[in-house]
Design a protein around this motif. Sequence first.
Motif, PDB file in Angstrom:
ATOM      1  N   ALA A   1       1.239   6.889  -6.819  1.00 22.72           N
ATOM      2  CA  ALA A   1       0.131   7.762  -7.203  1.00 22.72           C
ATOM      3  C   ALA A   1       0.522   9.231  -7.065  1.00 22.72           C
ATOM      4  O   ALA A   1       0.201  10.062  -7.920  1.00 22.72           O
ATOM      5  CB  ALA A   1      -1.094   7.449  -6.345  1.00 22.72           C
ATOM      6  N   ALA A   2       1.241   9.539  -5.985  1.00 22.42           N
ATOM      7  CA  ALA A   2       1.672  10.922  -5.780  1.00 22.42           C
ATOM      8  C   ALA A   2       2.724  11.325  -6.813  1.00 22.42           C
ATOM      9  O   ALA A   2       2.734  12.460  -7.308  1.00 22.42           O
ATOM     10  CB  ALA A   2       2.223  11.074  -4.368  1.00 22.42           C
ATOM     11  N   ARG A   3       3.599  10.394  -7.157  1.00 21.46           N
ATOM     12  CA  ARG A   3       4.711  10.707  -8.064  1.00 21.46           C
ATOM     13  C   ARG A   3       4.242  10.945  -9.489  1.00 21.46           C
ATOM     14  O   ARG A   3       4.727  11.869 -10.155  1.00 21.46           O
ATOM     15  CB  ARG A   3       5.742   9.567  -8.024  1.00 21.46           C
TER      16      ARG A   3
ATOM     17  N   PRO B   1       0.823  -1.217   0.000  1.00 21.45           N
ATOM     18  CA  PRO B   1       0.000   0.000   0.000  1.00 21.45           C
ATOM     19  C   PRO B   1       0.855   1.265   0.000  1.00 21.45           C
ATOM     20  O   PRO B   1       0.499   2.253  -0.648  1.00 21.45           O
ATOM     21  CB  PRO B   1      -0.806  -0.138   1.291  1.00 21.45           C
ATOM     22  N   GLU B   2       1.982   1.243   0.706  1.00 16.64           N
ATOM     23  CA  GLU B   2       2.858   2.406   0.746  1.00 16.64           C
ATOM     24  C   GLU B   2       3.431   2.710  -0.636  1.00 16.64           C
ATOM     25  O   GLU B   2       3.508   3.877  -1.061  1.00 16.64           O
ATOM     26  CB  GLU B   2       4.005   2.165   1.741  1.00 16.64           C
ATOM     27  N   GLN B   3       3.821   1.648  -1.358  1.00 21.30           N
ATOM     28  CA  GLN B   3       4.351   1.846  -2.704  1.00 21.30           C
ATOM     29  C   GLN B   3       3.272   2.378  -3.642  1.00 21.30           C
ATOM     30  O   GLN B   3       3.537   3.211  -4.508  1.00 21.30           O
ATOM     31  CB  GLN B   3       4.908   0.525  -3.247  1.00 21.30           C
TER      32      GLN B   3
ATOM     33  N   VAL C   1      -6.122   4.284  -1.390  1.00 24.44           N
ATOM     34  CA  VAL C   1      -5.342   3.050  -1.315  1.00 24.44           C
ATOM     35  C   VAL C   1      -5.886   2.196  -0.187  1.00 24.44           C
ATOM     36  O   VAL C   1      -6.113   2.681   0.924  1.00 24.44           O
ATOM     37  CB  VAL C   1      -3.854   3.353  -1.077  1.00 24.44           C
ATOM     38  N   GLY C   2      -6.107   0.910  -0.464  1.00 22.47           N
ATOM     39  CA  GLY C   2      -6.694   0.006   0.514  1.00 22.47           C
ATOM     40  C   GLY C   2      -5.669  -0.618   1.434  1.00 22.47           C
ATOM     41  O   GLY C   2      -4.480  -0.281   1.433  1.00 22.47           O
ATOM     42  N   TRP C   3      -6.157  -1.604   2.224  1.00 23.70           N
ATOM     43  CA  TRP C   3      -5.300  -2.293   3.186  1.00 23.70           C
ATOM     44  C   TRP C   3      -4.206  -3.085   2.482  1.00 23.70           C
ATOM     45  O   TRP C   3      -3.092  -3.225   2.958  1.00 23.70           O
ATOM     46  CB  TRP C   3      -6.127  -3.261   4.026  1.00 23.70           C
ATOM     47  N   THR C   4      -4.533  -3.639   1.328  1.00 27.79           N
ATOM     48  CA  THR C   4      -3.566  -4.434   0.570  1.00 27.79           C
ATOM     49  C   THR C   4      -3.183  -3.660  -0.685  1.00 27.79           C
ATOM     50  O   THR C   4      -3.445  -2.475  -0.785  1.00 27.79           O
ATOM     51  CB  THR C   4      -4.177  -5.790   0.194  1.00 27.79           C
TER      52      THR C   4
END
Length: 267
Positions: free
Chosen positions: A165-167, A158-160, A177-180
């Motif tokens: 998305a921001a990049r 999720p962090e990636q 962004v969900g849990w997975t």
Amino acid sequence: MTPHLVALDIDGTLLGYDGGLSPAVGEAVAAVRAAGHHVVLSSGRSLVAMTPVAALLGIDAGWMVSSNGAVTVRLDPDAPNGWELDQVRTFDPGPALRLLREELPGARYAVEDIGIGFRMNALFPDGELDGEHRVVDFEQLWAREVTRVVIRSPEHTPEQFGEMAARIGLDDVTYAVGWTAWMDLAPRGVTKASALERLRGVLGVDPSATVAVGDGHNDVDMLRWAARGVAMGHADDLVRSAADEVTGTIDDDGAAAVLRSLVSRGR
């Protein structure tokens, strides 16, 4: 008693991780409705995945917000499908999908067809998406405007997902962004909160008489919108920080405690 608008997330809030509904939560939802409050299921789920939950809860009239705010329906037992579309917000998913495919060429992508199911470039694992599933060429995913896009990439955290998305600058859509390794795209500016605020006006509910309960990142705006935003006990710090209070976890029937408080306070 002042009728409240009570917005309830589904997965991880009303339903457990196994998809089951505890008797305590079901009884609490019924009690709040019997007290005259407006219970509004508000979910990232598609419409076809929400109607069975409404039936499970005994809700056959009222309102639901689906697809993270892009679709609002009025439940009506006399309607042919048991519901009528109230508002639909759509967008052209082509630009975002083309950007995402460059970053995630091996991901699975799906777009929602309201009340039917999904078109997708490859089948998703069983049970992840409801309704009919139709595999199409990737370019067919943006053949017309849609309410929702789902991206699934198990190789990414999720962090990636959030960093990517921001990049790449998904400025023309709203994303969650969900849990997975799962991301939802919606029309720009559309969230559960935006749909609920419109519905609040339709129902004539005062802003101070709004309650929301949720556990996911797509609930953050909803919790901030509500006069009383309640995060589930298992929610992460981002969700908790958006809430006014924290209740018990899904295993503790945390949502039931919040709902019972609305009845016991005579609110």
